[in-house]
Design a protein around this motif. Structure first.
Motif, PDB file in Angstrom:
ATOM      1  N   GLN B  55      16.600  -1.796  -0.323  1.00 24.55           N
ATOM      2  CA  GLN B  55      15.480  -1.416  -1.191  1.00 24.55           C
ATOM      3  C   GLN B  55      14.500  -2.551  -1.458  1.00 24.55           C
ATOM      4  N   LEU B  56      14.589  -3.631  -0.682  1.00 19.75           N
ATOM      5  CA  LEU B  56      13.628  -4.709  -0.895  1.00 19.75           C
ATOM      6  C   LEU B  56      12.238  -4.323  -0.408  1.00 19.75           C
ATOM      7  N   SER B  58      10.957  -1.372  -0.394  1.00 18.70           N
ATOM      8  CA  SER B  58      10.334  -0.423  -1.312  1.00 18.70           C
ATOM      9  C   SER B  58       9.843  -1.125  -2.564  1.00 18.70           C
ATOM     10  N   VAL B  59      10.558  -2.170  -3.009  1.00 15.38           N
ATOM     11  CA  VAL B  59      10.104  -2.830  -4.240  1.00 15.38           C
ATOM     12  C   VAL B  59       8.952  -3.762  -3.959  1.00 15.38           C
ATOM     13  N   PRO B  62       3.212  -2.915  -2.252  1.00 19.87           N
ATOM     14  CA  PRO B  62       2.240  -2.926  -3.351  1.00 19.87           C
ATOM     15  C   PRO B  62       1.702  -1.544  -3.697  1.00 19.87           C
ATOM     16  N   VAL B  63       1.790  -0.606  -2.776  1.00 16.57           N
ATOM     17  CA  VAL B  63       1.309   0.736  -3.089  1.00 16.57           C
ATOM     18  C   VAL B  63       2.467   1.704  -3.319  1.00 16.57           C
ATOM     19  N   GLY B  64       3.670   1.209  -3.264  1.00 18.72           N
ATOM     20  CA  GLY B  64       4.834   2.047  -3.547  1.00 18.72           C
ATOM     21  C   GLY B  64       4.968   3.213  -2.593  1.00 18.72           C
ATOM     22  N   CYS B  65       4.745   2.990  -1.298  1.00 18.79           N
ATOM     23  CA  CYS B  65       4.750   4.126  -0.382  1.00 18.79           C
ATOM     24  C   CYS B  65       6.074   4.256   0.363  1.00 18.79           C
ATOM     25  N   ILE B  66       7.087   3.468  -0.012  1.00 13.92           N
ATOM     26  CA  ILE B  66       8.396   3.573   0.629  1.00 13.92           C
ATOM     27  C   ILE B  66       9.407   4.058  -0.400  1.00 13.92           C
ATOM     28  N   ALA B  67      10.149   5.085  -0.063  1.00 11.28           N
ATOM     29  CA  ALA B  67      11.224   5.545  -0.927  1.00 11.28           C
ATOM     30  C   ALA B  67      12.452   5.770  -0.059  1.00 11.28           C
ATOM     31  N   ARG B  84      11.705   7.239   3.565  1.00 12.49           N
ATOM     32  CA  ARG B  84      10.417   7.945   3.675  1.00 12.49           C
ATOM     33  C   ARG B  84       9.276   6.949   3.475  1.00 12.49           C
ATOM     34  N   ASN B  86       5.151   7.019   3.150  1.00 12.44           N
ATOM     35  CA  ASN B  86       3.958   7.838   3.023  1.00 12.44           C
ATOM     36  C   ASN B  86       2.797   7.035   3.603  1.00 12.44           C
ATOM     37  N   ARG B  89      -0.645   6.440   2.164  1.00 12.12           N
ATOM     38  CA  ARG B  89      -0.834   5.428   1.135  1.00 12.12           C
ATOM     39  C   ARG B  89      -0.695   4.011   1.683  1.00 12.12           C
ATOM     40  N   VAL B 122       3.454  11.741   6.174  1.00 12.13           N
ATOM     41  CA  VAL B 122       4.693  11.365   5.494  1.00 12.13           C
ATOM     42  C   VAL B 122       5.799  11.331   6.538  1.00 12.13           C
TER      43      VAL B 122
END
Lengths: 321, 171, 845
Positions: B55-56, B58-59, B62-67, B84, B86, B89, B122
């Motif tokens: 999860q590095l 995703s954190v 800067p646009v939070g597009c990885i989950a 995922r 996106n 973004r 996505v």
């Protein structure tokens, strides 16, 4: 009867051709600009990208015809119509080739000057009716600029009028059979060309619609068809100024081999191309520079030109008697 | 005044210069291998998924597009249950690649991702996972990590001693 | 007050027998440490908190010393930033990291790791060690705690907590020199019911939360809110964390007066019932229910596991005269009695901190390890601390020097007396542990009240004596005896309570559900499982025309209902709960409920046809005299800091544009929260909110739970800002109701007295549905004394108690008083203790 039909054809032609040229210019200007800037420009739609015109037209017609709720609606709608009417009516007094003219008025040049003053109203009303500070600022600039430049625009033409002895554009063109007026009236030619650029609010005189400062100047709030009318109005204006330069200074239809009408069109297109070259080459002026240039350089120059022309003509007249 | 004329002339001569535009779909520019384009998930040299779902990426995004969601198989090897991105973004900043401790997430020299609808941008794990190692051919995170997984017991990683015998009395 | 010069800056501090590390941290200075823990104190093992200490202002050289082992004194001069100290601390980290594996990406501690924080804090950013690393084999420590021994830095915190603090025996430091191993002798579930705290005590990832590992999410992605534990009556403060609509874990939320630094395993791991797939999630049509209500003859049963607001909303819906407490009759009477006894007692019930500070304890009939586990941990400290304090005073050992004090004390304990039928986990620290039947326990209590016996003598010498009893014995006589003894000794009186809001429900003064008329037309059961409470539940329900159940659990009552309205769990609801001290505390929604699930008070308001905010519900509740002042438990919903709400998500929350992108590429708006000053968002006031609203402990450079020191007024002290909770219980209101000692217990030949047995895992209905807890729940068995066990031959037996007939395997408990047997609670609805019969034994084929 045949005469009537001919006249009708001319009128339709005079209405249609500037429109055709103007709309062609929406593509042509971009191609030319690209050419001067080592690019291609629109080259995807149709052969050489020429169908871009249709695409743009289609797009702009499909757009929502939006009038802002805060705008003065009747005036807002009226403004773009004025610019089209004013510029198109000026074409009426042009003589494109011997016998091809809608109305070769004996005060044709004055009519043109009057109509170009009318075009200012369009810009002022558009800016005022938009109820938007950028639009208003743009229209204020337009008024200042166009009033200033109209003064010596008219004066610069007086040399031609004196030499040709007429306000009629047909007569003026006919007077250039042997020598184009751009030679004896070189100062008038230059001053009129500059004034014409300013009158059509082209770069480097596009301060009323300076997008880097005023969003889009007086037509900020316009979109869709009404914006298209402003846009076309500008191109029709360019065509008009180019046609006038041709008729007044570049010998109109005179030329060898080719038919006169073709010569007229060819010269007009070259002038238009020159306008586009100027756009590609020069940056925008500052407003104080614009005013200084107009009042302190162009106006004295055109007055001097008038003085000298008058003196020379008088001297020549004196010689004759 | 003369300079203005000179400028106009100068610009006019450009009409006869060669054009610099690259007519894109027909001709394409060669891209450097470190070009930051479409993001992929790579596999380690053994062919197993490199991503350990730490999860590095995703954190750091800067646009939070990885989950993603971490999970693990029965041998203790971690992997993302879903992953995922996106791309509608994503700004292709490459931070995710920089943050990735396992060289799993990599940006590739592919920028031709245009779609007519945003949902098509996505990407799920099936869309992201490729069958190769990408830019880093030899790295295998689990060969240096202390965690025991299937096929690699304690003490079998690089630079590891055999497991301590707690009951031993040898020094 | 003393002045201490740190790096030539004068600081005014209160030494109070504290060490320099505590002083520095209390001043907000950053000093790395490992082996010291605010609750476990110092041993000086890790050498990480080195500072330079100067003799006086002329001393320029100073000497390197460990801050955690040096008592703060007036005029001390020290330096944290001296290059020698900095280099020393960096070298310590470098050595600790030599064998630490490259595991952070696959380690559950990553992102909230004290070792990571301290490594960054000391500036050790490059790992130069190129040689082989030591490895260890892991152990399976059961379903709650994961073991990854490679990561160990040998700080000894785990064994110090597990053995010294929590009294566990099975975790130990094995091996020697470079081979130290922290684990059990062999694989197996950790025996201590407080093993979950190892997760927070371990400064790195050796012990991690196994339930979190099954649906792992990093700390920075967890949406958290201040919450309360709902698994017993203690009211520990917790921080549940949620991601993707799933509750991921529960962490301890420090409360100075209650749970302090630790939780029990039921509280930490019981949360998974929230994620239970069997939870009711489909709602009946509320309009239908409203139609039933208009038919008249409505009754409602409130619940001790529902919030005050939910109970008040039910009371408003059905009317005060039709509102009943959803509690078994015996328990209802016992809780009411305990409430009455507490109200007349001269001193308020002690907080857990006060329990820890007690210097003599009398435990009557109660095994708190299985009823209110966190209280048992506090009682253990009460047993160990007084001798340590005495030894410290005589031997001049500072109070933080834990290892020296324990060495000095050896096995000595405080006057700690236990009288229960069954063995308890606290027997080891008790001076005397008596095995008595409940009536004999009561008689002992009265005897102590009368000043008879050596126990009374020992207790009378104490300065801060404490008497503990509670619901675990099921005996009102024991409660009364405890109250009498406490009054006679001038002791604090502490009663354990079964559910998170037992006392709150008792404050409504509603009759028990058994007293409900049988001819009601519509019965509304709020989080009440009638089958667990009343032996005749089925018959009663059959008579009711419309049974409406509001619950978050799939209980037999839900299955029998005509209409089910699924309610939110504690994690999806706001609510106020009253703990055993009468302290009303607020818990906040961690995440919004999805689907048909709504908070209970919202359903009940909807049935009544009103729309209120949570604050309005609380205000209406506060209008009742018993609940005056209850709004003070937490700030109102309008509360803002710099005009902003308190965000439930940390500022590093990730994936906000991707989490729901597979459903809809447009990012959802944050759910509104009109009921609290918190927001379901990462946007808001990210500083330190008041203590009741603190959703997480995090400070720059302090990503682990140890960031707590930045939120405390001083190390170990209360959190900054307003205190949490308000006391609702009046104290010293009148005369003690006269109680008389029961006759001595007489075993009967024809019958056995069945005593209730609670178990930390399984006896509480909510946590019993969590898989981790369920795995540890022992199979039900009947415990009998040695003689009976021999007579029955160890085979399965048939138990008849009341109307219930049960077949159970046998278990031997030799210490059990003759004539008694211990039956796990929850198997039948009969009230225990109760006489019954036992048949069975070896059967011939």
């Amino acid at each position: 009867m045949l005469e009537l039909l001919r006249q009708a054809l001319i009128i339709i032609g005079v209405l249609a051709v500037p429109f055709l040229i103007a709309s062609g210019l929406t593509w042509g200007e971009r191609r030319l600009l690209a050419l001067f800037q080592d690019r291609y420009g629109p080259n995807r739609v149709g052969p050489g990208g020429v169908l871009q015109v249709a695409a743009d037209m289609f797009k702009i017609l499909m757009k929502e015809d939006w009038t802002p709720p805060f705008a003065d609606r009747p005036v807002f709608v009226l403004a773009p119509a004025i610019i089209i009417i004013a510029t198109l009516s000026s074409f009426a007094v042009l003589t494109f080739a011997p016998g091809i003219a809608v109305a070769d008025l004996n005060i044709g040049l004055l009519f043109f000057l009057a109509m170009s003053s009318m075009a200012v109203y369009s810009v002022v009303l558009a800016g005022w009716a938009s109820n938007n500070k950028y639009a208003l600022l743009g229209s204020l600039r337009a008024v200042g600029q166009m009033l200033s430049y109209e003064v010596f625009m008219g004066l610069s033409l007086m040399g031609v009028v004196i030499q040709a002895g007429s306000f009629s554009l047909g007569t003026i063109t006919r007077a250039q059979q042997h020598l184009w007026f751009c030679v004896p009236q070189v100062v008038g030619f230059v001053v009129f060309t500059i004034a014409g650029l300013a009158e059509t609010r082209r770069i480097p005189f596009d301060l009323p619609e300076a997008e880097s400062e005023l969003v889009a100047g007086y037509h900020t709030e316009y979109s869709g068809l009404k914006f298209a009318m402003f846009f076309l109005g500008e191109y029709v204006g360019i065509t008009l100024i180019a046609a006038l330069v041709t008729a007044l200074f570049l010998g109109g239809w005179w030329g060898p081999v080719l038919p006169p009408l073709v010569w007229f069109l060819l010269k007009t297109l070259v002038v238009i191309a020159f306008f586009i070259l100027v756009r590609a080459a020069l940056p925008r002026l500052r407003f104080d520079q614009l005013m200084e240039f107009g009042w302190k350089l162009m106006l004295p120059l055109s007055l001097l030109n008038l003085l000298v022309t008058g003196a020379v003509v008088l001297w020549q007249e004196g010689l004759r008697f | 005044m003369l300079s203005i004329l000179h400028t106009i002339w100068n610009v006019f001569t450009h009409a006869f210069h060669r054009r610099v535009t690259v007519r894109y779909p027909e001709e394409k520019r060669p891209l450097p291998p470190r070009w930051r384009g479409r993001i992929v998930l790579t596999r380690d040299p053994d062919g197993a998924e490199r991503c350990v779902a730490c999860q590095l990426c995703s954190v750091v995004c800067p646009v939070g597009c990885i989950a993603l969601q971490t999970t693990q198989d029965e041998t203790g090897r971690r992997y993302p249950a879903f992953f995922r991105i996106n791309f509608s973004r994503c700004i292709f900043c490459g931070f995710c690649e920089e943050a990735c401790p396992t060289c799993a997430i990599q940006l590739t020299p592919d920028y031709e991702m245009a779609e007519y609808t945003r949902p098509a941008l996505v990407y799920e794990k099936e869309d992201l996972l490729i069958d190769g190692t990408g830019k880093y051919h030899d790295y295998n995170y689990y060969r240096v990590a202390g965690l025991a997984i299937g096929g690699k017991d304690k003490g079998e990683a690089e630079h590891e001693q055999p497991p301590v015998d707690v009951r031993g009395l040898l020094p | 007050m003393a002045t201490i010069y740190i790096d030539n800056e004068p600081y005014t501090v209160e030494p109070n027998g504290r060490n320099l590390l505590e002083v520095c941290l209390s001043l907000g200075l950053d000093l790395p440490y490992f082996c010291w823990h605010p609750a476990l104190k110092s041993v000086g093992a890790c050498r990480q908190c080195a500072v330079i200490l100067f003799r006086d202002e002329n001393d320029t050289r100073g000497r390197l010393t460990m801050a955690c082992m040096t008592a703060a004194r007036d005029g001390m001069r020290l330096s944290l930033t001296d290059p020698r100290a900095v280099a020393f601390r960096a070298s310590i980290i470098e050595w600790l990291m030599v064998n630490h594996p490259h595991d952070c990406p696959v380690c559950d501690e990553g992102g909230e790791c004290h070792l990571q924080d301290m490594t960054v804090m000391t500036g050790h950013v490059r790992r130069d060690y190129r040689f082989d690393k030591r490895t260890h084999r892991n152990q399976n420590l059961g379903p709650l705690v994961n073991h990854e021994m490679n990561r160990c830095i040998a700080c000894y915190r785990c064994v110090r907590y597990y053995r010294d603090y929590a009294g566990g025996r099975d975790l130990q430091a094995l091996g020697w020199h470079d081979h130290v191993y922290f684990g059990r002798m062999e694989d197996g579930t950790l025996e201590s019911p407080f093993s979950g705290n190892l997760v927070e005590v371990c400064p790195t990832g050796v012990f991690t939360d196994k339930t979190l590992g099954r649906h792992y999410t990093r700390k920075w992605d967890l949406q958290t809110a201040p919450s309360l534990c709902v698994h017993c009556g203690v009211g520990c403060n917790t921080m549940p964390g949620e991601r993707y609509g799933l509750l991921r874990r529960v962490q301890n939320r420090f409360h100075h007066e209650i749970n302090g630094y630790f939780l029990c395993d039921r509280g930490r791991y019981g949360y998974e019932f929230v994620n239970d797939a069997a939870r009711p999630r489909v709602a009946a049509d509320p309009d239908t229910v409203r139609g039933w209500l208009s038919e008249g003859r409505v009754a409602g049963a409130g619940s001790p596991r529902a919030s005050l607001e939910a109970n008040a909303a039910l009371r408003a819906l059905v009317g005060a005269e039709n509102f009943y407490a959803g509690v078994a009759p015996a328990e209802h009477a016992l809780v009411a009695l305990m409430r009455a006894l507490l109200e007349v007692h001269p001193t308020p019930p002690p907080s857990l901190r006060e329990v820890e500070e007690a210097d003599a304890v009398l435990l009557l009939g109660e095994d708190p390890t299985h009823t209110t586990p966190r209280l048992a941990l506090a009682l253990r400290q009460a047993a160990l601390r007084p001798p340590m304090a005495a030894a410290g005073a005589t031997l001049k050992i500072p109070p933080f020097d834990d290892a020296a004090l324990r060495e000095a004390v050896q096995d000595a304990t405080a006057p700690f007396f236990i009288a229960t039928p069954q063995a308890t986990a606290l027997d080891g620290v008790a001076m005397q542990a008596l095995r008595l039947a409940p009536d004999d326990v009561a008689r002992l209590g009265y005897a102590i009240a009368a000043g008879e016996g050596e126990i009374a003598a020992a207790l009378r010498n104490a300065q801060r004596p404490l008497v503990v009893a509670g619901f675990g014995s099921g005996s009102p006589a024991v409660a009364q005896a405890a109250a009498a003894a406490a009054r006679a000794l001038g002791a604090r009186l502490c009663f354990t309570l079964p559910a998170c809001n037992s006392l709150g429900l008792a404050l409504f003064d509603a009759p028990g559900v058994a007293d409900m008329p049988r001819d009601v037309k519509t019965l509304i059961l709020l989080e009440t499982d009638l089958f667990r409470l009343l032996p005749d539940a089925e018959a009663r329900l059959r008579k009711v025309k419309h049974v409406v159940v509001l619950d978050c659990l799939a209980t037999p009552t839900v299955a029998a209902a005509h209409a089910v309205l699924p309610t939110a769990t504690f994690a999806e609801a706001d609510g106020t709960l009253v703990n055993y001290e009468g302290r009303a505390q607020r818990h906040f929604r961690v995440f919004p409920a999805t689907g048909d699930v709504r908070e209970a008070w919202q359903w009940l308001d909807a049935l009544r046809g009103v729309t209120r905010t949570f604050d309005e519900v609380t205000a209406a509740l506060a209008a009742l005299p018993a609940f005056a002042g209850v709004e003070g438990a937490a700030p109102r919903a309008e509360f803002r800091l710099l005009g902003q709400p308190v965000p439930r998500q940390p500022h590093r929350t990730s994936g906000r544009t991707a989490v729901t992108a597979n459903v809809d590429v447009h990012e959802p708006t944050t759910p509104p929260d009109p009921d609290s000053p918190l927001a379901f968002s990462m946007e808001g006031y990210q500083g330190h909110p008041p203590a009741p609203l603190t959703p997480r402990f995090w400070a720059p450079g302090w990503n682990s739970q140890q960031a707590l020191n930045k939120f405390q007024q001083e190390v170990g002290g209360p959190l900054v800002g307003r205190p949490t909770g308000v006391h609702l219980l009046p104290v010293n209101t009148g005369a003690v109701p006269a109680g008389t000692p029961p006759p001595p217990f007489q075993p009967r030949a024809d019958a056995v007295l069945f005593l209730p047995a609670h178990h930390i895992f399984g006896s509480e209905p909510l946590s019993a549905r969590a898989p981790g807890i369920a795995a540890l729940t022992p199979a039900p068995a009947l415990a009998v004394g040695a003689a009976l066990y021999a007579r029955l031959g160890g085979g399965p037996v048939e138990v008849r108690v009341g109307d219930a007939v049960l077949t159970l395997p046998l278990r031997e408990d030799p210490a059990l008083p003759v004539g008694t047997a211990v039956l796990p609670v929850g198997l039948c609805a009969e009230a225990l203790p109760a006489w019954g019969t036992l048949t069975g034994g070896p059967r011939d084929a």
